[in-house]
Design an enzyme around this catalytic site. Structure first.
Site, short mmCIF file in Angstrom:
data_model
loop_
_atom_site.label_atom_id
_atom_site.label_comp_id
_atom_site.label_asym_id
_atom_site.label_seq_id
_atom_site.Cartn_x
_atom_site.Cartn_y
_atom_site.Cartn_z
N ILE A 111 12.01 6.74 -12.55
CA ILE A 111 11.38 7.82 -11.80
C ILE A 111 12.03 7.98 -10.42
O ILE A 111 11.76 8.95 -9.71
CB ILE A 111 9.86 7.58 -11.65
CG1 ILE A 111 9.58 6.17 -11.12
CG2 ILE A 111 9.16 7.77 -12.98
CD1 ILE A 111 9.22 6.11 -9.70
N SER A 115 21.38 3.64 -4.65
CA SER A 115 22.66 2.98 -4.85
C SER A 115 22.51 1.53 -5.29
O SER A 115 23.36 1.00 -6.00
CB SER A 115 23.48 3.03 -3.55
OG SER A 115 22.75 2.47 -2.49
N VAL A 119 13.91 2.61 -10.16
CA VAL A 119 12.50 2.26 -10.27
C VAL A 119 11.88 2.89 -11.51
O VAL A 119 12.12 4.07 -11.81
CB VAL A 119 11.73 2.72 -9.01
CG1 VAL A 119 10.24 2.37 -9.12
CG2 VAL A 119 12.34 2.09 -7.76
N ASP A 268 13.71 1.47 7.92
CA ASP A 268 14.24 2.58 7.11
C ASP A 268 13.11 3.54 6.72
O ASP A 268 12.83 3.74 5.55
CB ASP A 268 14.92 2.02 5.85
CG ASP A 268 15.75 3.08 5.13
OD1 ASP A 268 16.14 4.07 5.77
OD2 ASP A 268 15.99 2.91 3.92
#
Length: 600
Positions: A111, A115, A119, A268
């Site tokens: 889904i 890189s 998942v 992030d």
């Protein structure tokens, strides 16, 4: 073969930069932008190692001009998905059991993919709970190890033969490699998520998924499935009855806690890693890239913000020693004019009206021109707040991240035992006389959006600090402001009464003075009325608060019984009396208006 591929692509790009420099085109912003786009394309084609390096460079204003920072920040962690059979075989090999003995269902295709891995959505067999299963891309560790091995050899050559690059290239490559390899260890990512949840999910608006350790290994991570919408999908969020700005405010307050309170932060926070849940919570995902702010740096950062707000550019320049941007032997005096030129041009009124990206771009230009070495944690802080502000500006072009940060700084002022930090926060929030009451009003407006904000609870620690042994700076400030506010309300009321009087009475009241009965300039009159109106608006905000009730005044009544409060009260009363007496004397001794020639 890999070395030849990397050197040919990067060498061709480097040759273009050299030609631009020889032609005198390297200073052109348009040319730098075009080269930045080319570099983004080259790094994407070279694969995940270089995508990660490009993303790292996008947070380093000391290494890259603004055009490169902006283009490299758009690098995506995207590669074609690898075969599902390989992913399922990796899960079975890592966890040691057949797939159907662990999961009752699993999506036939990923889904999401990036890189480093992809998942799947699955359901645990023993509990039927929905989970997300993250599987590492086969061979990625070897491929990245090989690339960094080659780059490290290149770094040695740069350090030895390229004088124009002052940064230690090998140390920089090692830093990137360490962060990328941390992302490859899914057990470490699970531990990061657990620590993040313990520190920040105590707030009801923050959600962090649980990790299922029996279904997790170095290359497989199983975590709680979170239903939600990406934070950049405004229509979908509003379709659930939620507001993007409310969610962004939650994110900013949480980010400030991460950066300045505990020092452990999500490095992030792009839109794909932050979800809005149907319940209005902010869910954080993907804990592969985390960072920490040293304790000394947290205090130094707040001090730096204080100096920026007060436009103390010499102190800002000195802060770079404490922040470990500069070596002690570097002279900061040439940096001061650069800071002054940027901020004096960028600021019309106050720093809180400036958006964060403008600050980052301006500071980035300064950092790039001088021998700075920006620590990784600071670069990641800039990236985190810039991403959050970008999401907010998408929903509201007038949003200001610094203005939204004031409630956090106010809470730190009330709770932090560090006397230096308290003085710095008082300076930040209230020193500038021109904007002091505007900031207080902004605190209350922002505070009303905070579910934990209760005026009564906030008042007690303020009074404790005000009357405590470390509160002299605040007491001096409060006495001064009490005098100003009393004068503004008194004169404002008198001016309103005069303006409301019948026209035939005004000459009698003003003794024939066409300017009115008060000997004050138009500028002073406007300032008084503006202050009076601001204070009345603040009182209105307090009274209209959902948490307002008469018991708000209870802490004041309790504190007034203490001896320190009576002494402090006498200081205020004395200051107000002296000021009003001086004003009255000024009015009584004013020079009568000169008669108009030709009048009888």
């Amino acid at each position: 073969m890999r070395a030849a591929e990397v050197l040919s692509k990067l060498g061709a790009f480097g040759l273009k930069l050299l030609l631009d420099q020889q032609r005198g085109e390297s200073s052109s912003s348009a040319k730098r932008r075009a080269r930045a786009v080319e570099l983004r394309t080259v790094l994407t084609r070279l694969g995940p190692t270089f995508v990660k390096i490009g993303q790292g460079l996008s947070t380093r204003p000391d290494l890259c001009p603004t055009e490169y920072l902006e283009e490299l920040s758009e690098l995506q962690d995207s590669l074609p998905t690898f075969p599902d059979e390989e992913a399922f075989a990796c899960v079975e090999r890592e966890l040691g059991f057949p797939l159907d003995s662990m999961y009752s269902a699993m999506s036939p295709s990923p889904i999401a993919a990036a890189s480093l891995g992809q998942v799947y959505k699955a359901r645990l067999k023993y509990s039927e709970q929905l989970v997300a299963v993250k599987v590492q891309r086969p061979g990625i560790e070897d491929a990245i190890g090989r690339d960094f091995y080659l780059l490290r050899g290149l770094g040695f050559l740069i350090n030895k033969y390229v004088d124009i690059i002052t940064t230690d290239a090998v140390a920089l490559i090692d830093e990137f490699a360490r962060r990328v390899f941390q992302e490859l260890n899914y057990v470490q990512e699970g531990q990061n998520a657990r620590r993040f949840k313990k520190l920040y999910a105590d707030k009801q608006d923050i959600l962090v998924p649980d990790i299922f350790w029996d279904y997790t290994s170095a290359k497989v991570l199983t975590m709680e499935w979170i239903e939600g919408v990406k934070l950049n999908q405004q229509a979908a969020i509003e379709g659930q009855g939620l507001k993007v700005l409310d969610l962004v405010n939650i994110g900013i307050q949480c980010s400030l806690r991460q950066l300045l309170e505990y020092g452990y932060f999500h490095a992030d926070p792009h839109p794909g890693n932050i979800l809005a849940t149907p319940e209005g919570k902010l869910a954080f995902l993907d804990f592969g890239m985390m960072s920490e702010t040293p304790e000394d740096a947290r205090v130094a950062i707040i001090g730096h913000v204080v100096h920026m707000v007060n436009r103390d550019y010499e102190a800002m320049a000195r802060d770079y020693y404490a922040l470990d941007f500069l070596k002690p032997e570097v002279d900061v005096s040439p940096i001061v004019p650069a800071l002054k030129n940027f901020f004096d041009d960028a600021l019309d009124s106050t720093v809180s009206e400036l958006n964060f990206k403008t600050i980052v771009d301006g500071l980035g230009a300064v950092l790039y021109q001088y021998p700075f070495n920006v620590p990784a944690y600071y670069a990641l802080i800039l990236r985190s707040l810039t991403v959050l502000e970008g999401l907010a500006l998408y929903a509201d072009p007038n949003f200001k991240v610094l203005a939204a940060s004031y409630p956090y700084f106010a809470k730190r002022l009330l709770t932090d035992p560090n006397p230096y930090l308290r003085d710095a926060l008082i300076e930040l929030l209230f020193k500038d006389e021109k904007f002091r009451w505007n900031r207080l009003e902004n605190l209350l407006v922002q505070g009303r959006q905070d579910r934990e904000f209760v005026a009564k609870d906030a008042l007690q620690p303020v009074l404790k600090l005000l009357l405590g042994p470390d509160g002299e700076n605040l007491r001096v400030l409060v006495v001064k402001e009490a005098v100003r506010v009393t004068e503004a309300i008194t004169f404002g009321t008198l001016i309103d009464s005069y303006n409301a009087a019948p026209e035939f009475l005004k000459p009698l009241i003003s003794n024939g003075n066409p300017a009115g009965p008060f000997k004050i300039s138009d500028v002073e009159r406007e300032q008084m009325l503006e202050l009076r109106d601001t204070v009345l608006r603040i009182w209105g905000l307090l009274r209209s608060s959902d948490t307002f009730d008469p018991s708000l005044l209870q802490p004041i009544v309790q504190v007034l019984q203490e001896r320190e409060a009576r002494v402090f009260g006498s200081r205020i009363a004395g200051g107000v009396s002296q000021r009003l007496a001086a004003r009255l004397l000024q009015q009584l001794l004013r020079i009568p208006p000169a008669p108009v020639p030709g009048s009888s």
